[in-house]
Design a protein around this motif. Structure first.
Motif, PDB file in Angstrom:
ATOM      1  N   VAL A 165      45.510  49.551  44.025  1.00 23.85           N
ATOM      2  CA  VAL A 165      45.599  47.984  44.647  1.00 23.85           C
ATOM      3  C   VAL A 165      46.142  47.999  46.827  1.00 23.85           C
ATOM      4  O   VAL A 165      46.178  49.016  47.729  1.00 23.85           O
ATOM      5  CB  VAL A 165      46.904  47.565  44.523  1.00 23.85           C
ATOM      6  CG1 VAL A 165      47.162  47.220  43.210  1.00 23.85           C
ATOM      7  CG2 VAL A 165      48.245  48.474  44.861  1.00 23.85           C
ATOM      8  N   ALA A 192      47.533  39.987  42.233  1.00 27.40           N
ATOM      9  CA  ALA A 192      45.484  39.923  42.775  1.00 27.40           C
ATOM     10  C   ALA A 192      44.917  38.870  42.933  1.00 27.40           C
ATOM     11  O   ALA A 192      43.898  38.672  43.749  1.00 27.40           O
ATOM     12  CB  ALA A 192      44.907  40.809  41.589  1.00 27.40           C
ATOM     13  N   LEU A 200      42.571  44.273  43.366  1.00 29.12           N
ATOM     14  CA  LEU A 200      42.653  45.350  41.912  1.00 29.12           C
ATOM     15  C   LEU A 200      41.511  45.815  41.692  1.00 29.12           C
ATOM     16  O   LEU A 200      40.446  45.527  41.476  1.00 29.12           O
ATOM     17  CB  LEU A 200      43.300  44.472  40.806  1.00 29.12           C
ATOM     18  CG  LEU A 200      44.019  44.496  39.958  1.00 29.12           C
ATOM     19  CD1 LEU A 200      45.249  45.856  40.233  1.00 29.12           C
ATOM     20  CD2 LEU A 200      44.472  43.684  39.052  1.00 29.12           C
TER      21      LEU A 200
END
Length: 207
Positions: A165, A192, A200
């Motif tokens: 992430v 996300a 992501l």
């Protein structure tokens, strides 16, 4: 093949000084379950960033790190960021039931995942037909456990099977997709959606 550091790092290894996408992704909605990373914008976060950069510089001077090939590089070499409590918490079916506190969260998560055989399964996944030379439950020191989780984060990157992430301010490495529990994955996807596309990443190729 790869090295992971428990501290915020970004391309160029500058002081970040901002609340990063990577930190928001693991805080919003997920905080009640797995806690949260510290903010790179906070004084402690800036200091941790500074020391992480120093550790990277030391390793680069003294070790031969393979070139990055994992899709979300922050450097030409495979240098990545780990965050142990988030890495561990993503693999626990019901982390809230463990009643972990801020001061002992990563230790509580570590002990649970060792007892459940999850960490051994992750190592077997990344290094099939190998055996760990030491009982994982024998690792009892907090810093040693954190170092081991950093090594597992690097191992996932070397294997090419991981979740990450973040954005240009840095990427935090998480376990392979099928090790992430459904509840945490659903919340990560919602985060996300809030952050926008590209925050992501699912790794698919090793180094």
């Amino acid at each position: 093949m790869a090295a992971a550091f428990d501290g915020p790092i970004r391309r160029g290894f500058e002081i970040i000084g901002r609340y990063r996408t990577a930190e928001r992704m693991l805080t919003r909605r997920l905080r009640p379950l797995i806690g949260k990373p510290g903010q790179s914008s906070a004084p402690v976060g800036k200091l941790l960033n500074q020391h992480a950069n120093a550790c990277v510089a030391h390793l680069v001077r003294h070790a031969d790190i393979r070139p990055a090939g994992h899709g979300v590089p922050i450097d030409d070499r495979a240098l990545v960021e780990a965050f142990p409590s988030s890495f561990l918490g993503m693999m626990i079916a019901d982390p809230a039931s463990l009643a972990a506190r801020r001061g002992d969260r990563s230790d509580t998560f570590y002990k649970h995942l060792v007892e459940q055989g999850v960490l051994a399964a992750l190592i077997e996944h990344c290094l099939p037909d190998r055996q760990v030379g030491k009982d994982l439950s024998a690792v009892v020191n907090h810093d040693d456990r954190a170092a081991l989780v950093c090594a597992l984060s690097a191992l996932c990157v070397a294997k090419g099977d991981f979740v990450a992430v973040g954005d240009e301010d840095g990427w935090i490495i998480l376990p392979p997709r099928h090790f992430v529990q459904p509840a945490q994955w659903a919340l990560l996807q919602l985060n996300a959606d809030d952050e926008g596309s590209g925050s992501l990443h699912i790794g698919t190729a090793g180094l």
